[in-house]
Design a protein around this motif. Structure first.
Motif, PDB file in Angstrom:
ATOM      1  N   ASN B  94      -6.349  26.918 -22.832  1.00  0.00           N
ATOM      2  CA  ASN B  94      -5.282  26.340 -22.018  1.00  0.00           C
ATOM      3  C   ASN B  94      -5.724  26.239 -20.562  1.00  0.00           C
ATOM      4  OD1 ASN B  94      -3.675  26.253 -24.261  1.00  0.00           O
ATOM      5  ND2 ASN B  94      -2.567  28.143 -23.771  1.00  0.00           N
ATOM      6  N   THR B  95      -5.237  25.200 -19.893  1.00  0.00           N
ATOM      7  CA  THR B  95      -5.486  25.024 -18.463  1.00  0.00           C
ATOM      8  C   THR B  95      -4.145  24.689 -17.804  1.00  0.00           C
ATOM      9  OG1 THR B  95      -5.849  22.645 -18.640  1.00  0.00           O
ATOM     10  CG2 THR B  95      -7.775  24.060 -18.945  1.00  0.00           C
ATOM     11  N   ALA B  96      -4.180  24.485 -16.490  1.00  0.00           N
ATOM     12  CA  ALA B  96      -2.948  24.096 -15.796  1.00  0.00           C
ATOM     13  C   ALA B  96      -2.446  22.752 -16.320  1.00  0.00           C
ATOM     14  CB  ALA B  96      -3.204  24.011 -14.301  1.00  0.00           C
ATOM     15  N   ASP B  97      -3.372  21.910 -16.799  1.00  0.00           N
ATOM     16  CA  ASP B  97      -2.996  20.556 -17.227  1.00  0.00           C
ATOM     17  C   ASP B  97      -2.708  20.441 -18.714  1.00  0.00           C
ATOM     18  OD1 ASP B  97      -3.472  19.583 -14.649  1.00  0.00           O
ATOM     19  OD2 ASP B  97      -5.626  19.441 -15.060  1.00  0.00           O
ATOM     20  N   GLU B  98      -3.273  21.343 -19.503  1.00  0.00           N
ATOM     21  CA  GLU B  98      -3.179  21.190 -20.960  1.00  0.00           C
ATOM     22  C   GLU B  98      -2.834  22.508 -21.644  1.00  0.00           C
ATOM     23  OE1 GLU B  98      -6.826  20.099 -22.930  1.00  0.00           O
ATOM     24  OE2 GLU B  98      -5.746  19.177 -24.600  1.00  0.00           O
ATOM     25  N   HIS B  99      -1.853  22.449 -22.554  1.00  0.00           N
ATOM     26  CA  HIS B  99      -1.487  23.612 -23.360  1.00  0.00           C
ATOM     27  C   HIS B  99      -1.755  23.295 -24.834  1.00  0.00           C
ATOM     28  CE1 HIS B  99       0.731  27.307 -24.379  1.00  0.00           C
ATOM     29  NE2 HIS B  99       1.078  26.632 -25.448  1.00  0.00           N
ATOM     30  N   ASN B 100      -2.403  24.226 -25.521  1.00  0.00           N
ATOM     31  CA  ASN B 100      -2.744  24.036 -26.933  1.00  0.00           C
ATOM     32  C   ASN B 100      -1.871  24.917 -27.822  1.00  0.00           C
ATOM     33  OD1 ASN B 100      -5.458  22.404 -26.853  1.00  0.00           O
ATOM     34  ND2 ASN B 100      -5.621  23.966 -25.253  1.00  0.00           N
ATOM     35  N   VAL B 101      -1.514  24.378 -28.984  1.00  0.00           N
ATOM     36  CA  VAL B 101      -0.765  25.177 -29.951  1.00  0.00           C
ATOM     37  C   VAL B 101      -1.264  24.834 -31.356  1.00  0.00           C
ATOM     38  CG1 VAL B 101       1.176  23.525 -29.965  1.00  0.00           C
ATOM     39  CG2 VAL B 101       1.547  25.881 -30.738  1.00  0.00           C
ATOM     40  N   VAL B 102      -1.354  25.862 -32.206  1.00  0.00           N
ATOM     41  CA  VAL B 102      -1.968  25.724 -33.532  1.00  0.00           C
ATOM     42  C   VAL B 102      -0.908  25.812 -34.628  1.00  0.00           C
ATOM     43  CG1 VAL B 102      -3.651  26.713 -35.130  1.00  0.00           C
ATOM     44  CG2 VAL B 102      -4.085  26.784 -32.668  1.00  0.00           C
ATOM     45  N   VAL B 103      -1.100  24.995 -35.657  1.00  0.00           N
ATOM     46  CA  VAL B 103      -0.217  25.030 -36.818  1.00  0.00           C
ATOM     47  C   VAL B 103      -1.057  24.664 -38.036  1.00  0.00           C
ATOM     48  CG1 VAL B 103       0.436  22.585 -36.581  1.00  0.00           C
ATOM     49  CG2 VAL B 103       1.964  24.129 -37.803  1.00  0.00           C
ATOM     50  N   CYS B 104      -0.587  25.046 -39.214  1.00  0.00           N
ATOM     51  CA  CYS B 104      -1.159  24.509 -40.453  1.00  0.00           C
ATOM     52  C   CYS B 104       0.005  23.861 -41.176  1.00  0.00           C
ATOM     53  CB  CYS B 104      -1.798  25.613 -41.302  1.00  0.00           C
ATOM     54  SG  CYS B 104      -2.377  24.985 -42.896  1.00  0.00           S
ATOM     55  N   THR B 105       0.083  22.521 -41.103  1.00  0.00           N
ATOM     56  CA  THR B 105       1.262  21.859 -41.680  1.00  0.00           C
ATOM     57  C   THR B 105       1.217  21.859 -43.206  1.00  0.00           C
ATOM     58  OG1 THR B 105       0.244  19.656 -41.643  1.00  0.00           O
ATOM     59  CG2 THR B 105       1.521  20.311 -39.698  1.00  0.00           C
ATOM     60  N   LEU B 106       0.018  21.983 -43.801  1.00  0.00           N
ATOM     61  CA  LEU B 106      -0.102  21.880 -45.255  1.00  0.00           C
ATOM     62  C   LEU B 106       0.146  23.212 -45.951  1.00  0.00           C
ATOM     63  CD1 LEU B 106      -3.186  19.526 -45.488  1.00  0.00           C
ATOM     64  CD2 LEU B 106      -0.799  18.949 -45.877  1.00  0.00           C
ATOM     65  N   CYS B 107      -0.241  24.313 -45.296  1.00  0.00           N
ATOM     66  CA  CYS B 107       0.004  25.617 -45.919  1.00  0.00           C
ATOM     67  C   CYS B 107       0.134  26.648 -44.817  1.00  0.00           C
ATOM     68  CB  CYS B 107      -1.069  25.969 -46.945  1.00  0.00           C
ATOM     69  SG  CYS B 107      -2.753  25.645 -46.405  1.00  0.00           S
ATOM     70  N   SER B 108      -0.847  27.531 -44.659  1.00  0.00           N
ATOM     71  CA  SER B 108      -0.708  28.549 -43.622  1.00  0.00           C
ATOM     72  C   SER B 108      -2.075  29.044 -43.160  1.00  0.00           C
ATOM     73  CB  SER B 108       0.123  29.722 -44.146  1.00  0.00           C
ATOM     74  OG  SER B 108      -0.438  30.206 -45.356  1.00  0.00           O
ATOM     75  N   CYS B 109      -3.073  28.142 -43.090  1.00  0.00           N
ATOM     76  CA  CYS B 109      -4.423  28.518 -42.664  1.00  0.00           C
ATOM     77  C   CYS B 109      -4.371  29.186 -41.285  1.00  0.00           C
ATOM     78  CB  CYS B 109      -5.317  27.290 -42.614  1.00  0.00           C
ATOM     79  SG  CYS B 109      -5.485  26.498 -44.224  1.00  0.00           S
ATOM     80  N   TYR B 110      -5.165  30.237 -41.126  1.00  0.00           N
ATOM     81  CA  TYR B 110      -5.007  31.131 -39.972  1.00  0.00           C
ATOM     82  C   TYR B 110      -6.273  31.965 -39.850  1.00  0.00           C
ATOM     83  CZ  TYR B 110      -2.181  34.479 -37.170  1.00  0.00           C
ATOM     84  OH  TYR B 110      -1.633  35.266 -36.186  1.00  0.00           O
ATOM     85  N   PRO B 111      -6.741  32.276 -38.623  1.00  0.00           N
ATOM     86  CA  PRO B 111      -7.967  33.078 -38.482  1.00  0.00           C
ATOM     87  C   PRO B 111      -7.685  34.573 -38.642  1.00  0.00           C
ATOM     88  CG  PRO B 111      -7.158  32.450 -36.332  1.00  0.00           C
ATOM     89  CD  PRO B 111      -6.210  31.856 -37.322  1.00  0.00           C
ATOM     90  N   ILE B 112      -7.563  35.004 -39.901  1.00  0.00           N
ATOM     91  CA  ILE B 112      -7.175  36.391 -40.194  1.00  0.00           C
ATOM     92  C   ILE B 112      -8.137  37.392 -39.558  1.00  0.00           C
ATOM     93  CG2 ILE B 112      -6.918  38.064 -42.091  1.00  0.00           C
ATOM     94  CD1 ILE B 112      -5.908  35.651 -43.787  1.00  0.00           C
ATOM     95  N   ALA B 113      -9.438  37.077 -39.558  1.00  0.00           N
ATOM     96  CA  ALA B 113     -10.426  38.018 -39.026  1.00  0.00           C
ATOM     97  C   ALA B 113     -10.175  38.310 -37.544  1.00  0.00           C
ATOM     98  CB  ALA B 113     -11.838  37.461 -39.215  1.00  0.00           C
ATOM     99  N   LEU B 114      -9.640  37.332 -36.836  1.00  0.00           N
ATOM    100  CA  LEU B 114      -9.442  37.506 -35.392  1.00  0.00           C
ATOM    101  C   LEU B 114      -8.011  37.858 -35.025  1.00  0.00           C
ATOM    102  CD1 LEU B 114     -11.510  34.500 -34.031  1.00  0.00           C
ATOM    103  CD2 LEU B 114     -12.267  36.805 -34.603  1.00  0.00           C
ATOM    104  N   LEU B 115      -7.051  37.515 -35.870  1.00  0.00           N
ATOM    105  CA  LEU B 115      -5.644  37.716 -35.523  1.00  0.00           C
ATOM    106  C   LEU B 115      -4.891  38.580 -36.520  1.00  0.00           C
ATOM    107  CD1 LEU B 115      -4.533  34.154 -34.276  1.00  0.00           C
ATOM    108  CD2 LEU B 115      -5.483  36.045 -33.000  1.00  0.00           C
TER     109      LEU B 115
END
Lengths: 92, 196
Positions: B94-115
């Motif tokens: 993220n920066t002052a100009d851009e905000h990112n957000v993550v989703v998995c619309t098809l199922c629930s893919c997610y970085p389990i190892a990190l989160l």
């Protein structure tokens, strides 16, 4: 499938296949821009049908929300197999 | 969209195959559960927080992280190779100009190892279907009001990559150590539904 490269405009497949696909419904038949390649993987549609599937490039494809939903000023970047994508001929 | 998998036909088939493999001695009883436990053991948002804090204090690391996250996280002793094969990691900042957000619309893919395991709302149909259409509205419901001029980029984990967001470093944290900075980072911040 053609040669794909970052910055290229592509249109996604419109067909709704029988069974599993990883092309989300909201991104069907839409025009987006290739951001970067996200590796090479067998097509998920094939694997879901019990086939090994030939590995092919997967791309981050960025869409303007207005192009997908008719409104919104954000972008949505979807990860799509090359099989779903057709390059758009740019007008000269 | 898929929802609950536990009672599906495929689950029953998997259990049947598992039983067959065990009866033929190809798989020890409970081996799959053991492998899953092993996979989940190291997974916690503290990993994502550690990566974020390092990116805040080390611009070189931040650059490497955004260019090739799989290689960069090895510098802090982490890896996406805990499963059967290494998963590609895409980190966005993220920066002052851009905000990112993550989703998995098809199922629930997610970085389990990190989160670690994903929160319930991440798997909910409401979040998955709405955040791609109206991210600003959904983020407001999470208590995150972004300035009008901040562009929002939604990332749909629709294939093989996993995603993590590096939130913006809060103001007034110049004197904090890397460890203290990591303690500021939340799971929601790493998904993009909170500022930090």
């Amino acid at each position: 499938m053609g040669d794909l490269a970052p910055g290229m405009r592509v249109r996604t497949r419109t067909a709704d296949p029988d069974g599993h696909t990883r092309l989300p419904r909201y991104a069907r038949g839409a025009v987006g821009v290739l951001v970067e390649q996200a590796g090479v993987h067998p097509l998920a549609d094939d694997r879901a049908r019990g086939r090994a599937g030939t590995p092919q490039p997967v791309w981050h494809v960025r869409f303007a929300a207005a192009d997908l939903f008719g409104s919104g000023d954000h972008t949505v970047t979807v990860e799509l197999w090359a099989d779903y994508l057709t390059p758009i001929e740019e007008p000269a | 969209m898929s929802a609950d998998h536990t009672s599906s036909v495929i689950s029953a088939r998997v259990r049947h195959v598992e039983a067959l493999l065990e009866s033929r001695g190809l798989l020890d009883e409970g081996e799959i559960d053991g492998r899953i436990d092993e996979f989940l053991a190291g997974g916690t948002p503290a990993n994502g927080a550690r990566i974020t804090a390092r990116a805040w204090v080390d611009p070189g690391f931040r650059e490497r992280l955004l260019a090739d996250a799989n290689a960069a996280i090895r510098e802090v002793g982490l890896s996406m190779a805990g499963g059967l094969q290494e998963q590609r990691l895409k980190v966005v900042a993220n920066t002052a100009d851009e905000h990112n957000v993550v989703v998995c619309t098809l199922c629930s893919c997610y970085p389990i190892a990190l989160l670690g395991p994903s929160p319930g709302w991440y798997k909910s149909e409401a979040y998955r279907s709405r955040v791609v259409r109206d991210p600003r509205g959904v983020l407001r419901e999470f208590g995150l009001e972004l300035p009008e001029r901040t562009r929002i980029s939604v990332w749909d984990a629709s294939a093989e990559s996993r995603y993590m967001v590096v939130p913006r470093r809060p103001e007034g944290t110049e004197g904090l150590s890397e460890e203290q900075l990591a303690a500021l980072v939340t799971r929601k911040g790493l998904i993009g539904t909170a500022a930090v």
